[in-house]
Design a protein around this motif. Sequence first.
Motif, PDB file in Angstrom:
ATOM      1  N   PHE A 185       9.167  -9.087 -13.796  1.00 54.91           N
ATOM      2  CA  PHE A 185       9.334  -9.334 -15.348  1.00 54.91           C
ATOM      3  C   PHE A 185       8.751  -9.447 -16.259  1.00 54.91           C
ATOM      4  O   PHE A 185       8.103  -8.232 -17.331  1.00 54.91           O
ATOM      5  N   HIS A 186       8.695 -10.774 -16.000  1.00 51.53           N
ATOM      6  CA  HIS A 186       7.439 -11.244 -17.657  1.00 51.53           C
ATOM      7  C   HIS A 186       6.082 -10.592 -17.297  1.00 51.53           C
ATOM      8  O   HIS A 186       5.644 -10.237 -18.177  1.00 51.53           O
ATOM      9  N   HIS A 192       6.650  -7.401 -18.705  1.00 53.44           N
ATOM     10  CA  HIS A 192       7.350  -7.091 -20.304  1.00 53.44           C
ATOM     11  C   HIS A 192       6.486  -8.149 -21.076  1.00 53.44           C
ATOM     12  O   HIS A 192       5.781  -7.122 -22.007  1.00 53.44           O
ATOM     13  N   THR A 203      11.088 -18.097 -17.931  1.00 51.78           N
ATOM     14  CA  THR A 203      12.091 -16.864 -17.355  1.00 51.78           C
ATOM     15  C   THR A 203      12.488 -17.289 -16.286  1.00 51.78           C
ATOM     16  O   THR A 203      11.695 -17.248 -15.386  1.00 51.78           O
ATOM     17  N   ARG A 258      13.679  -3.851 -19.697  1.00 55.90           N
ATOM     18  CA  ARG A 258      12.267  -3.145 -18.633  1.00 55.90           C
ATOM     19  C   ARG A 258      12.792  -2.903 -17.366  1.00 55.90           C
ATOM     20  O   ARG A 258      12.978  -4.360 -16.751  1.00 55.90           O
ATOM     21  N   THR A 310      12.048  -3.939 -13.777  1.00 56.12           N
ATOM     22  CA  THR A 310      11.167  -3.760 -12.707  1.00 56.12           C
ATOM     23  C   THR A 310      11.713  -4.060 -11.057  1.00 56.12           C
ATOM     24  O   THR A 310      12.025  -5.389 -10.783  1.00 56.12           O
ATOM     25  N   CYS A 366       6.908  -0.342 -12.886  1.00 54.63           N
ATOM     26  CA  CYS A 366       8.248  -0.380 -13.667  1.00 54.63           C
ATOM     27  C   CYS A 366       8.212   0.564 -14.272  1.00 54.63           C
ATOM     28  O   CYS A 366       8.167   1.504 -14.177  1.00 54.63           O
ATOM     29  N   ASP A 425      14.247   1.072  -7.798  1.00 53.97           N
ATOM     30  CA  ASP A 425      14.988  -0.342  -7.529  1.00 53.97           C
ATOM     31  C   ASP A 425      15.653  -0.557  -6.720  1.00 53.97           C
ATOM     32  O   ASP A 425      16.713   0.291  -6.493  1.00 53.97           O
TER      33      ASP A 425
END
Length: 491
Positions: free
Chosen positions: A37-38, A41, A132, A231, A233, A258, A369
């Motif tokens: 995710f990081h 994003h 995160t 977002r 992901t 993503c 997902d």
Amino acid sequence: MILTSQTLSDLPESILTSPYDRDGVTAGIVHLSVGNFHRAHQAVYTDRALALPGQSGWGIVGMGLMDHPAEVAKAEALHAQDGLYTLRECPPNRPDTVRVVKSLVEYMHAPADRDAALKRLTDPAIRIVSMTVTEGGYYMDEAGRFMTEHPAIAEDLHRPVPHTAFGMMTEALRQRREAGITPFTILSCDNVPSNGDVARNAVLSFARLRDPELATWIEANVAFPSCMVDRITPAVHPADVARLDAQSGVEDRVPVFCEDFIQWVVEDSFPAGRPAWDQAGVLFTNDVEPYEQVKLRMLNASHSTLALPGVLMGYRLVDEAMGDEHLAALLEQFLRHDVEPQLTAPPGISLPDYATQLLERFRNHAVSDQLLRITSDSTSKLPVFLRATAEDVLQKAQDPRRIAFVLACYCAYLTGRDDVEATFAVTEPRLSAEDRALALDPNPAKALDMSVFAGWGLENSAEFLTRFIQTREDLKTRGTAAILKDLVANV
């Protein structure tokens, strides 16, 4: 083609990169726990900002915290690729785009050299430490108190070089204070309500146990802005790596994919400075909470509302589950009847339009997902995503059937078997043995004594209690699909 700094100029023409000279970028941010995710994003927004004039001092140092083989492999891959990776953005009705993200200019695996990791955090150039660490990674109990007796925290308090995120940040701030170095801003980027306040609570709680005077200094000098991130992901499995690399033509050991949607709303409190994220698409505001509530109570809660029964019905992908008319109807009814009436929309947002867009995002076949990624750690997620809506529904004596259904599905999910007796992995690191026993107790009402439901007040609603017990019994005898069909037909 292998992805490294040396091959950046040889990328296929179809692959995008931000137009800045990476050799001139230095680090101003350390990000703790660099997950997919990081990289899809915050690292993307920073990549955009680095292309702007005067922003070259805001590169990111990624710092892995877990002593785990997968984290070691990630560190080795990112070292080999000079921190570079490909990101495939997947719109629902247009061709995908692939870009190489360049903002991660350094990567450290803290367990390999904890002294070096701590030294990096004390570098005066580092002005933001973001993180995160997941919803359950803040060591907070159900009442919002820091878990001082947790083994990881208890051990960290006696280590000269701490291992946890909060121990490392506290020790780094102590050393910066003694050296006369300006403290960094601590920026939580997790799906946690008032995440800045939660991060502040965790850091100050740890610091008070270690050095009360230091805690007083941190409270007076360190900023903890809140933010809302969004977002979708998915997790990346080995088959995804092979697929993504074949599609891009780039040999990348850690690719990410993503959706094309991205949003970041941030409280503007960065006394040590920040990147020009506002020129890169980030919304800065004095009040993040309304945006946060919309996202947590609509998107995240809907994810759980879809995933828990979806897994029991045999689905494994979000877009497949959304193809089930009854699951789709469940989400529509949950959003319209249970969530939207409890929320006040922030400026510029229409809740019905947000709900419509949300369901379209879930239907995106290109993202696909995994439902089991969403159900993982539901023990931590449900109090964050669903509790407030459940409390509002019960307090206003509204229809509790959908809430009862989802929570009954959570208890059934903990068995690790779906309606056709196929097994699946239950990833619940914060589910105690006592709670698991309550979930499996022959008396279906016993599950409400689980710590995950502490303080919800579920047992105070006779109608909810009746619906919950009946649903749990029906799940065993009739199956999830049959119960769901009746539920959505009787609105």
